[in-house]
Design an enzyme around this catalytic site. Structure first.
Site, PDB file in Angstrom:
ATOM      1  N   LYS A   1     -69.758 -64.820   2.354  1.00 26.30           N
ATOM      2  CA  LYS A   1     -71.171 -65.192   2.269  1.00 26.30           C
ATOM      3  C   LYS A   1     -71.437 -66.310   1.237  1.00 26.30           C
ATOM      4  O   LYS A   1     -71.331 -67.468   1.578  1.00 26.30           O
ATOM      5  CB  LYS A   1     -72.017 -63.961   2.034  1.00 26.30           C
ATOM      6  CG  LYS A   1     -71.976 -63.032   3.267  1.00 26.30           C
ATOM      7  CD  LYS A   1     -73.100 -62.018   3.330  1.00 26.30           C
ATOM      8  CE  LYS A   1     -73.226 -61.443   4.711  1.00 26.30           C
ATOM      9  NZ  LYS A   1     -72.501 -60.192   4.931  1.00 26.30           N
TER      10      LYS A   1
ATOM     11  N   TYR B   1     -76.474 -59.323  17.734  1.00 27.00           N
ATOM     12  CA  TYR B   1     -77.254 -58.105  17.537  1.00 27.00           C
ATOM     13  C   TYR B   1     -78.532 -58.088  18.369  1.00 27.00           C
ATOM     14  O   TYR B   1     -79.590 -57.680  17.872  1.00 27.00           O
ATOM     15  CB  TYR B   1     -77.637 -57.956  16.054  1.00 27.00           C
ATOM     16  CG  TYR B   1     -76.476 -57.908  15.105  1.00 27.00           C
ATOM     17  CD1 TYR B   1     -75.431 -57.007  15.293  1.00 27.00           C
ATOM     18  CD2 TYR B   1     -76.421 -58.759  14.000  1.00 27.00           C
ATOM     19  CE1 TYR B   1     -74.354 -56.960  14.423  1.00 27.00           C
ATOM     20  CE2 TYR B   1     -75.347 -58.712  13.123  1.00 27.00           C
ATOM     21  CZ  TYR B   1     -74.322 -57.818  13.345  1.00 27.00           C
ATOM     22  OH  TYR B   1     -73.272 -57.772  12.483  1.00 27.00           O
TER      23      TYR B   1
ATOM     24  N   ASP C   1     -65.174 -54.657  -1.293  1.00 25.43           N
ATOM     25  CA  ASP C   1     -65.691 -55.643  -0.361  1.00 25.43           C
ATOM     26  C   ASP C   1     -66.937 -56.240  -1.027  1.00 25.43           C
ATOM     27  O   ASP C   1     -68.030 -55.688  -0.924  1.00 25.43           O
ATOM     28  CB  ASP C   1     -66.024 -54.965   0.973  1.00 25.43           C
ATOM     29  CG  ASP C   1     -66.692 -55.921   1.956  1.00 25.43           C
ATOM     30  OD1 ASP C   1     -66.985 -57.064   1.572  1.00 25.43           O
ATOM     31  OD2 ASP C   1     -66.912 -55.505   3.109  1.00 25.43           O
TER      32      ASP C   1
ATOM     33  N   TYR D   1     -70.729 -50.917   5.673  1.00 30.40           N
ATOM     34  CA  TYR D   1     -70.558 -52.001   6.642  1.00 30.40           C
ATOM     35  C   TYR D   1     -69.523 -52.961   6.084  1.00 30.40           C
ATOM     36  O   TYR D   1     -69.651 -53.438   4.959  1.00 30.40           O
ATOM     37  CB  TYR D   1     -71.887 -52.736   6.875  1.00 30.40           C
ATOM     38  CG  TYR D   1     -71.713 -53.919   7.793  1.00 30.40           C
ATOM     39  CD1 TYR D   1     -71.805 -53.783   9.177  1.00 30.40           C
ATOM     40  CD2 TYR D   1     -71.397 -55.181   7.283  1.00 30.40           C
ATOM     41  CE1 TYR D   1     -71.603 -54.857  10.024  1.00 30.40           C
ATOM     42  CE2 TYR D   1     -71.190 -56.264   8.128  1.00 30.40           C
ATOM     43  CZ  TYR D   1     -71.296 -56.101   9.486  1.00 30.40           C
ATOM     44  OH  TYR D   1     -71.086 -57.165  10.322  1.00 30.40           O
TER      45      TYR D   1
HETATM   46  C1  LIG Z   1     -71.487 -59.721   5.966  1.00 28.70           C
HETATM   47  C2  LIG Z   1     -70.480 -58.780   5.502  1.00 28.70           C
HETATM   48  C3  LIG Z   1     -69.183 -58.761   6.045  1.00 28.70           C
HETATM   49  C4  LIG Z   1     -68.780 -59.629   7.201  1.00 28.70           C
HETATM   50  O1  LIG Z   1     -68.790 -60.984   6.916  1.00 28.70           O
HETATM   51  P1  LIG Z   1     -68.833 -62.038   8.127  1.00 28.70           P
HETATM   52  O2  LIG Z   1     -68.699 -63.353   7.452  1.00 28.70           O
HETATM   53  O3  LIG Z   1     -70.144 -61.842   8.816  1.00 28.70           O
HETATM   54  O4  LIG Z   1     -67.689 -61.719   9.020  1.00 28.70           O
HETATM   55  C5  LIG Z   1     -68.265 -57.901   5.493  1.00 28.70           C
HETATM   56  N1  LIG Z   1     -68.594 -57.085   4.470  1.00 28.70           N
HETATM   57  C6  LIG Z   1     -69.823 -57.073   3.927  1.00 28.70           C
HETATM   58  C7  LIG Z   1     -70.102 -56.162   2.780  1.00 28.70           C
HETATM   59  C8  LIG Z   1     -70.811 -57.899   4.433  1.00 28.70           C
HETATM   60  O5  LIG Z   1     -72.044 -57.861   3.917  1.00 28.70           O
END
Ligand SMILES: *Cc1c(COP(=O)(O)O)cnc(C)c1O
Length: 408
Positions: free
Chosen positions: A258, A18, A231, A144
């Site tokens: 995460k 980024y 997600d 996102y």
């Molecule tokens: C960070 C994030 C992702 C992507 O995860 P990465 O491990 O960086 O590929 C997908 N969805 C959400 C909601 C996120 O915060």
């Protein structure tokens, strides 16, 4: 480009994320980390964003570190195809137990983006396996879901993906029940899934919305036979003040990442319900899920995940998060500044939305001088603190935020 600039370019080895590499500010060089603290050669700072929201138990947690060491003495990795191992078996079992409903079938992968790719692939193939044709996805504005192509397509983050605008099969709506009902009325039978970051939209601007939207989404997904994907890569493991938002409204597929390993090793999981799994379970080999990341179920990641989950339960992190929420609300209650548009707090997330992105220019360096690592983006100043943070440390984080506005 002059010769000097060309030399500078040629010698850059790391391509940072980024960032316009030509203008990127030199990153803080970390030499050690412990608890909530990051250390550079000459500074000590509280990591107010938990290394992109994952380091929930803090750095150098002795239990997680020891568990990883012990596993490394046996083996660091074996592939998860035709081979299996105790760590993967145990972690999948424990995750399935810990997750609500029949979210029982765990597909491991190496990053959050891939876990979302896998969820979308599962949802799409679910209908293919059932010999139905569905080609559209319902998603949210400002969402996102990752940086890979399909996740960019379901996401709606011009901040990140402006270079890739293209026509897609994805409808993006606001978190508004009327728009939701309209979308289903018009296209309900064409959607193979609805995907959302539940309650808290992170990278798209720390937007928070009400559970009633998700309850209605669940009803409509049931009515139209659409799979609901949460997600929870960012929201999972307590961040919103719920263990998972899936505890409140049950999705058909959930993505975790995460904080999954306490932030110690990159790993993710896509967890499907019995109903979803059943559509793949068949005598026909053509109904199998054809996906397999090299490092899925990595032994060090499994060990870290098992230990992180154990700590999460034993240390009663949910209670800590609700304390973080209450304490943050108290410190920010009634706080106003003409340059602030809104302050939002949910669980372990504090977001201060500025009217103007320019008003945050220089905040990172200001925070650094006050012993805080922060990374505002767009017009959002925020904190996603590690759950082990003390009241004194949290006060320092919030007072630094306020001090910035007070001097504006
Ligand atoms: C960070 C994030 C992702 C992507 O995860 P990465 O491990 O960086 O590929 C997908 N969805 C959400 C909601 C996120 O915060």
């Amino acid at each position: 480009m002059n010769e000097q600039e060309f030399e500078k370019m040629k010698n850059q080895r790391i391509w940072y994320p980024y960032a316009q590499m030509k203008h990127m500010k030199t990153p803080y060089h970390i030499v050690d980390a412990n608890g909530v603290y990051l250390y550079t050669d000459d500074n000590k700072m509280i990591d107010s964003i938990s290394s992109w929201w994952c380091m929930i138990h803090g750095y150098k947690n002795p239990e997680i570190t020891d568990a990883i060491k012990a596993q490394a003495e046996k083996f660091s990795h074996v592939m998860l195809c035709n081979l299996s191992h105790d760590g993967a078996v145990e972690f999948a079992e424990k995750l399935a137990d810990f997750l609500p409903g029949t979210l029982n079938h765990v597909f491991f992968s190496d990053s959050g983006s891939v876990s979302v790719e896998v969820a979308l692939k599962i949802a799409m193939q679910y209908y293919i396996n059932k010999k139905q044709r569905r080609e559209k996805v319902l998603s949210l504005k400002n969402s996102y879901h990752g940086d890979t192509f399909k996740t960019m397509e379901v996401g709606d983050s011009s901040e990140y993906h402006f270079a890739f605008k293209q026509k897609t099969n994805v409808d993006h709506i606001n978190t508004n029940i009327e728009e939701l009902e309209d979308a289903f009325k018009n296209h309900g039978e064409e959607y193979y899934c609805m995907i959302v970051e539940p309650l808290l939209q992170g990278a798209g601007g720390m937007k928070m919305y009400d559970i009633s939207f998700l309850k209605r989404a669940r009803e409509l997904c049931d009515e139209y036979g659409v799979l609901l994907i949460f997600d929870e890569v960012a929201t999972g493991f307590g961040r919103t003040g719920n263990r998972f938002v899936s505890d409140l409204v049950l999705p058909d597929i959930v993505c975790l990442g995460k904080a999954l390993t306490g932030g110690y090793i990159g790993h993710a999981a896509t967890v499907a319900s019995d109903k979803v799994y059943e559509a793949f379970y068949s005598d026909e080999s053509g109904k199998a899920l054809m996906h397999g990341p090299t490092f899925m179920g990595n032994a060090l990641a499994m060990t870290a995940g098992i230990k992180s989950l154990e700590i999460f339960k034993r240390e009663n992190c949910m209670k800590k998060i609700s304390h973080i929420e209450e304490f943050s609300k108290k410190l920010l209650s009634g706080y106003k500044n003409p340059k602030i548009k809104e302050i939002r707090i949910m669980g372990g997330c504090i977001a201060v939305e500025a009217n103007n992105p320019a008003d945050l220019t220089g905040y990172q360096d200001f925070a650094y001088k006050n012993g805080i690592f922060a990374r505002p983006f767009s017009n959002i100043m925020y904190a996603m603190v590690p759950y082990i943070i003390t009241d004194t440390e949290l006060t320092q984080v919030i007072e630094t935020m306020k001090a910035w506005w007070n001097k504006q």
